[in-house]
Design a protein around this motif. Structure first.
Motif, PDB file in Angstrom:
ATOM      1  N   SER A 102       0.884  -1.060  -0.108  1.00  0.00           N
ATOM      2  CA  SER A 102      -0.019   0.047   0.150  1.00  0.00           C
ATOM      3  C   SER A 102       0.918   1.240   0.015  1.00  0.00           C
ATOM      4  CB  SER A 102      -0.851  -0.026   1.036  1.00  0.00           C
ATOM      5  OG  SER A 102      -1.659   1.315   1.348  1.00  0.00           O
ATOM      6  N   PRO A 103       0.544   2.161  -0.960  1.00  0.00           N
ATOM      7  CA  PRO A 103      -0.602   2.236  -1.760  1.00  0.00           C
ATOM      8  C   PRO A 103      -0.230   1.869  -3.202  1.00  0.00           C
ATOM      9  CG  PRO A 103       0.360   4.260  -1.463  1.00  0.00           C
ATOM     10  CD  PRO A 103       1.112   3.537  -0.762  1.00  0.00           C
ATOM     11  N   GLN A 104       0.861   0.814  -3.403  1.00  0.00           N
ATOM     12  CA  GLN A 104       1.481   0.608  -4.648  1.00  0.00           C
ATOM     13  C   GLN A 104       1.248  -0.895  -4.994  1.00  0.00           C
ATOM     14  OE1 GLN A 104       5.777   1.351  -4.893  1.00  0.00           O
ATOM     15  NE2 GLN A 104       5.764   1.706  -7.061  1.00  0.00           N
ATOM     16  N   ILE A 105       1.401  -1.176  -6.348  1.00  0.00           N
ATOM     17  CA  ILE A 105       1.360  -2.698  -6.667  1.00  0.00           C
ATOM     18  C   ILE A 105       2.314  -2.854  -7.634  1.00  0.00           C
ATOM     19  CG2 ILE A 105      -0.079  -4.357  -7.845  1.00  0.00           C
ATOM     20  CD1 ILE A 105      -2.650  -2.702  -7.266  1.00  0.00           C
ATOM     21  N   GLN A 106       3.304  -3.833  -7.179  1.00  0.00           N
ATOM     22  CA  GLN A 106       4.134  -4.156  -8.085  1.00  0.00           C
ATOM     23  C   GLN A 106       3.881  -5.491  -8.982  1.00  0.00           C
ATOM     24  OE1 GLN A 106       7.431  -4.968  -5.526  1.00  0.00           O
ATOM     25  NE2 GLN A 106       7.822  -2.621  -5.052  1.00  0.00           N
ATOM     26  N   SER A 107       3.965  -5.354 -10.295  1.00  0.00           N
ATOM     27  CA  SER A 107       3.478  -6.394 -10.854  1.00  0.00           C
ATOM     28  C   SER A 107       4.707  -6.978 -12.024  1.00  0.00           C
ATOM     29  CB  SER A 107       2.002  -5.927 -11.771  1.00  0.00           C
ATOM     30  OG  SER A 107       1.522  -7.074 -12.523  1.00  0.00           O
ATOM     31  N   ALA A 108       4.436  -8.125 -12.398  1.00  0.00           N
ATOM     32  CA  ALA A 108       5.398  -8.712 -13.353  1.00  0.00           C
ATOM     33  C   ALA A 108       4.635  -9.977 -13.963  1.00  0.00           C
ATOM     34  CB  ALA A 108       6.582  -9.199 -12.706  1.00  0.00           C
ATOM     35  N   ALA A 109       4.644 -10.072 -15.471  1.00  0.00           N
ATOM     36  CA  ALA A 109       4.334 -11.139 -16.085  1.00  0.00           C
ATOM     37  C   ALA A 109       4.767 -11.746 -17.013  1.00  0.00           C
ATOM     38  CB  ALA A 109       2.889 -10.356 -16.785  1.00  0.00           C
ATOM     39  N   GLU A 110       4.833 -13.110 -17.397  1.00  0.00           N
ATOM     40  CA  GLU A 110       5.773 -13.777 -18.337  1.00  0.00           C
ATOM     41  C   GLU A 110       4.461 -14.739 -19.218  1.00  0.00           C
ATOM     42  OE1 GLU A 110       9.508 -16.480 -18.800  1.00  0.00           O
ATOM     43  OE2 GLU A 110       8.841 -15.915 -16.810  1.00  0.00           O
ATOM     44  N   THR A 111       4.782 -14.600 -20.491  1.00  0.00           N
ATOM     45  CA  THR A 111       3.835 -15.538 -21.319  1.00  0.00           C
ATOM     46  C   THR A 111       4.792 -16.395 -22.282  1.00  0.00           C
ATOM     47  OG1 THR A 111       2.415 -13.775 -21.468  1.00  0.00           O
ATOM     48  CG2 THR A 111       2.382 -15.521 -23.044  1.00  0.00           C
ATOM     49  N   ARG A 112       4.369 -17.584 -22.145  1.00  0.00           N
ATOM     50  CA  ARG A 112       5.172 -18.643 -22.889  1.00  0.00           C
ATOM     51  C   ARG A 112       4.126 -19.599 -23.438  1.00  0.00           C
ATOM     52  NH1 ARG A 112       9.243 -21.294 -18.066  1.00  0.00           N
ATOM     53  NH2 ARG A 112      10.089 -19.218 -17.507  1.00  0.00           N
TER      54      ARG A 112
END
Length: 330
Positions: free
Chosen positions: A128-138
């Motif tokens: 709070s109040p931040q969102i840390q996001s990471a995504a990977e597509t395979r």
């Protein structure tokens, strides 16, 4: 005359001997010579495909071809959807990601190539109040074979194997008998293999891991920038929340946790909170109005600062902050 008569005999004998010697060197031995029919058959056998050999019962057998993976009925409807991890296991320790304000989402979609699936793995950390996001597509390749979990339990007889571009990381995904998805992740972390157990996101809110609905996780900013009241609010998976409030004569941060009780009203569902300010002074009342899809549509707060009572009971529009790098300043 007598000597002239026998002078040709040695020459004739010598010629005959020479002719006999040449014949012995050029003629092949009888054992090395093959009949023309045998040679033709050997040549023809090289051009023909190998014949099937009879089995023990005298019948001709064919080489068995590997059967395709045994998929569950209505496989696409069961598997090609969005999943969320309810359990993670690393180094033998099992925990619920929501308890650590984390979420792991798995999205499976049909790929253009038959026998492959597009797999997206999304990791979010809520601070709070931040969102840390990471995504990977395979791209996952469908294979036959069960996956054995950390506890020795085996999945159904198929798996999706996804390799990273450098080939150093691998995901193996399969479905368990109870309908959950099991994913084995290797190579991403120093601690070796990490296991994830996923449930469909449509069933997540019924599991009961947190008091705050899954769709409410994240940070929301007030739709009307000029309006007083709540400027932004963050809801975390562990049930805690943080609100920045600005009224005439007072502004500050309210923090608290969801009470786990909800009440249905005409305009939606109210989720109740126990909130306090920076000095530990509680609010007299706090509730968030939720739309049917779980998103917030307003808030009701009552807070007393000194002799002044601040009462806010309007329903401005909020939306989720989709920028993980944006820090909202009170």
């Amino acid at each position: 005359m007598k000597h002239k008569t026998f002078r040709w005999i040695p020459a004739v004998l010598l010629a005959a001997m020479l002719l006999a010697g040449c014949g012995a060197e050029t003629a092949p031995p009888a054992s090395a010579a093959a009949p023309a029919s045998v040679s033709a058959a050997a040549s023809a056998s090289e051009d023909r495909p190998a014949q099937k050999k009879p089995g023990a019962d005298g019948r001709r057998t064919e080489q068995t071809v590997a059967e395709p993976p045994a998929l569950p009925e209505n496989w696409e409807q069961q598997v090609l959807t969005e999943w969320m991890a309810v359990t993670a296991v690393t180094q033998g320790e099992s925990y619920a990601p929501a308890d650590r304000n984390e979420s792991f989402t798995l999205r499976l979609e049909k790929a253009e190539i038959t026998g492959t699936v597009t797999v997206s793995f999304i990791r979010e950390t809520y601070v709070s109040p931040q969102i840390q996001s990471a995504a990977e597509t395979r791209t996952g390749e469908l294979n036959a074979g069960a996956v054995t979990g950390w506890d020795g339990e085996k999945s159904q007889g198929w798996n999706l194997t996804c390799l990273s571009e450098d080939g150093r990381s691998r995901w193996m995904i399969s479905m368990m008998e109870d309908g959950s998805l099991l994913m084995q992740s290797t190579g991403l972390k120093k601690d070796g293999t990490v296991w994830y157990v996923f449930r469909r996101t449509t069933a997540w809110d019924d599991i009961g891991f947190a008091a705050i609905p899954r769709k409410l996780w994240g940070t929301y900013r007030a739709g009307d920038e000029a309006a007083k009241g709540i400027r932004w609010m963050t809801f975390l998976p562990d049930g805690s929340c943080c609100m920045s409030v600005e009224w005439d004569g007072w502004s500050g941060i309210l923090t608290g946790t969801a009470e786990g009780t909800q009440g249905r009203i005409e305009d939606g569902t109210e989720l109740y909170f126990t909130l306090t300010d920076q000095n530990g002074k509680p609010c007299e009342f706090g509730a968030i109005l939720l739309n049917d899809d779980g998103s917030p549509s307003g808030c009701s707060l009552k807070y007393r600062a000194g002799e002044v009572l601040f009462d806010r009971d309007t329903r401005p529009v909020y939306w989720k902050n989709d920028s993980p790098d944006l820090t909202l300043v009170p």
